[in-house]
Write an enzyme that holds these catalytic residues in place. Structure first.
Site, PDB file in Angstrom:
ATOM      1  N   GLU A 157     -14.028 -10.294  -4.617  1.00 27.81           N
ATOM      2  CA  GLU A 157     -13.972  -8.821  -4.585  1.00 27.81           C
ATOM      3  C   GLU A 157     -13.836  -8.288  -3.164  1.00 27.81           C
ATOM      4  O   GLU A 157     -13.855  -7.073  -2.951  1.00 27.81           O
ATOM      5  CB  GLU A 157     -15.217  -8.228  -5.262  1.00 27.81           C
ATOM      6  CG  GLU A 157     -15.375  -8.634  -6.715  1.00 27.81           C
ATOM      7  CD  GLU A 157     -14.149  -8.326  -7.572  1.00 27.81           C
ATOM      8  OE1 GLU A 157     -13.672  -7.178  -7.533  1.00 27.81           O
ATOM      9  OE2 GLU A 157     -13.665  -9.244  -8.267  1.00 27.81           O
ATOM     10  N   PRO A 216      -6.439  -4.282  -0.960  1.00 26.18           N
ATOM     11  CA  PRO A 216      -5.785  -3.250  -1.780  1.00 26.18           C
ATOM     12  C   PRO A 216      -6.208  -1.850  -1.352  1.00 26.18           C
ATOM     13  O   PRO A 216      -5.475  -0.886  -1.579  1.00 26.18           O
ATOM     14  CB  PRO A 216      -6.261  -3.559  -3.205  1.00 26.18           C
ATOM     15  CG  PRO A 216      -6.849  -4.925  -3.167  1.00 26.18           C
ATOM     16  CD  PRO A 216      -7.270  -5.192  -1.755  1.00 26.18           C
ATOM     17  N   ASP A 235      18.428  -2.561   9.267  1.00 28.16           N
ATOM     18  CA  ASP A 235      17.661  -2.798   8.045  1.00 28.16           C
ATOM     19  C   ASP A 235      17.375  -1.526   7.280  1.00 28.16           C
ATOM     20  O   ASP A 235      17.394  -0.446   7.836  1.00 28.16           O
ATOM     21  CB  ASP A 235      16.265  -3.344   8.408  1.00 28.16           C
ATOM     22  CG  ASP A 235      16.312  -4.789   8.761  1.00 28.16           C
ATOM     23  OD1 ASP A 235      17.251  -5.461   8.354  1.00 28.16           O
ATOM     24  OD2 ASP A 235      15.383  -5.239   9.455  1.00 28.16           O
ATOM     25  N   ARG A 263       9.903 -11.574  12.758  1.00 22.58           N
ATOM     26  CA  ARG A 263      11.350 -11.388  12.842  1.00 22.58           C
ATOM     27  C   ARG A 263      11.723 -10.286  13.842  1.00 22.58           C
ATOM     28  O   ARG A 263      12.887 -10.148  14.191  1.00 22.58           O
ATOM     29  CB  ARG A 263      11.970 -11.121  11.471  1.00 22.58           C
ATOM     30  CG  ARG A 263      11.535  -9.840  10.828  1.00 22.58           C
ATOM     31  CD  ARG A 263      12.139  -9.691   9.444  1.00 22.58           C
ATOM     32  NE  ARG A 263      13.557  -9.390   9.476  1.00 22.58           N
ATOM     33  CZ  ARG A 263      14.081  -8.199   9.748  1.00 22.58           C
ATOM     34  NH1 ARG A 263      13.274  -7.179  10.038  1.00 22.58           N
ATOM     35  NH2 ARG A 263      15.370  -8.011   9.750  1.00 22.58           N
TER      36      ARG A 263
HETATM   37  C1  JAH Z   1      -7.273  -9.172  -3.219  1.00 20.39           C
HETATM   38  C2  JAH Z   1      -8.838  -9.870  -1.031  1.00 20.39           C
HETATM   39  N1  JAH Z   1      -1.897  -4.828  -0.902  1.00 20.39           N
HETATM   40  C3  JAH Z   1      -1.830  -6.134  -1.430  1.00 20.39           C
HETATM   41  C4  JAH Z   1      -3.150  -6.843  -1.492  1.00 20.39           C
HETATM   42  C5  JAH Z   1      -3.781  -7.321  -0.364  1.00 20.39           C
HETATM   43  C6  JAH Z   1      -4.997  -7.998  -0.479  1.00 20.39           C
HETATM   44  C7  JAH Z   1      -5.537  -8.186  -1.736  1.00 20.39           C
HETATM   45  N2  JAH Z   1      -4.920  -7.704  -2.812  1.00 20.39           N
HETATM   46  C8  JAH Z   1      -3.760  -7.048  -2.698  1.00 20.39           C
HETATM   47  C9  JAH Z   1      -6.837  -8.886  -1.935  1.00 20.39           C
HETATM   48  C10 JAH Z   1      -8.489  -9.834  -3.411  1.00 20.39           C
HETATM   49  C11 JAH Z   1      -9.270 -10.170  -2.317  1.00 20.39           C
HETATM   50  C12 JAH Z   1      -7.631  -9.238  -0.835  1.00 20.39           C
END
Ligand code: JAH
Length: 294
Positions: free
Chosen positions: A144, A117, A201, A186
């Site tokens: 986490e 994230p 696209d 793709r």
């Molecule tokens: C959550 C490891 N951007 C979307 C996304 C990507 C990875 C994760 N969460 C959201 C994530 C927990 C642990 C990765």
């Protein structure tokens, strides 16, 4: 292209054989990507991270330094996994290439992708860059996240991208990897079938008439359905009028759903023609040098 995926949930990606090759179901086994894999255009390998644990409990996580909720993935397990996956894809040269002139490795370097994230946005542009690579390795975090030293260490020998597919938190990186792999594969020659589709696209990857805009509405038969008619212009045979209408609709949809994209395009050299600016203004987003609305 070779694609390695390291995860504590290999089954997420479909049935996996003893060598990590994927079967004919799951996000890597079906549709165009599945066919590309079956043809051998893409060599998918999925690896169970727990294979690199050394303790009786096969622990991949531990409590975070500094406190806080949840658990953090252990650097030693990830370090061993990435070392082995990279070494396996880049075998040491055969004795025949042991002469001084031979390069240390004939295998192009891999690029490591870590969905998080906290990563930089994954975009169509990045998808195109990944499609030009010969080897991608995906590290799926859980809990986490992964101890930050794993990425720091990997960066000493390869390009590492921490990427986000959108502003929301998943339970782990697996779903993001499925998304990224689909967006990348793709774009590979021969995978899509209709090579024109990728250029038309939303986001217009190939920089055509719709470059940077969302796609407008699309229609097929029947011409009238539940009292709704296909717009006359699309049946007119006037290709220039059709192209202009499609661009108008793309501009309207982009202004409504993604004003940030209109702002970005307004700032670039290509910019908007007079008709573009009129359509955008009617949508409530006037574009001129003086406008503060953007
Ligand atoms: C959550 C490891 N951007 C979307 C996304 C990507 C990875 C994760 N969460 C959201 C994530 C927990 C642990 C990765």
């Amino acid at each position: 292209m070779r694609i390695d995926i390291v995860t504590i949930f290999p089954d997420y990606f479909g049935p996996i054989d003893a060598d990590g090759r994927v079967g004919a179901s799951g996000p890597l086994g079906v549709s165009l990507i599945g066919k590309a894999g079956a043809r051998g255009d893409i060599d998918f390998r999925v690896h169970d991270l727990r294979r690199w644990t050394t303790d009786v409990h096969h622990a991949v996580d531990d409590t975070p330094f500094g406190g806080g909720p949840g658990m953090v993935m252990k650097p030693d397990v990830w370090g061993a996994a990435l070392d082995d996956v990279l070494a396996d894809a880049a075998p040491t040269d055969a004795p025949s290439s042991a002469d001084a002139a031979a390069p240390a490795s004939a295998t192009p370097p891999a690029r490591l992708v870590v969905p998080a994230p906290s990563g930089a946005p994954f975009t169509q542009e990045l998808a195109a860059a990944y499609a030009a690579e010969s080897h991608l390795v995906f590290a799926c975090g859980r809990y986490e996240g992964i101890d930050s030293r794993v990425v720091a260490d990997a960066r000493t020998r390869m390009v590492v991208d921490e990427v986000s597919i959108g502003d929301y938190v998943l339970a782990g990186g697996e779903a993001a990897v499925a998304v990224i792999v689909e967006a990348v594969c793709r774009l590979l020659p021969g995978v899509l079938g209709n090579e024109q589709s990728a250029a038309d696209d939303s986001f217009g990857g190939a920089g055509g008439a719709m470059s940077g805009l969302l796609e407008g509405p699309v229609y097929t038969r029947p011409r009238a359905w539940r009292g709704l008619e296909v717009p006359d212009v699309l049946l007119s045979g006037h290709h220039q009028a059709i192209a202009r209408w499609q661009r108008d609709e793309a501009l309207r949809r982009t202004a409504a759903n993604r004003p940030d994209l209109i702002r970005r395009l307004a700032a670039t050299g290509e910019g908007f023609d007079k008709r573009d600016r009129q359509v955008i203004a009617e949508a409530g987003y006037p574009v001129d040098g003086e406008s503060a609305a953007l």
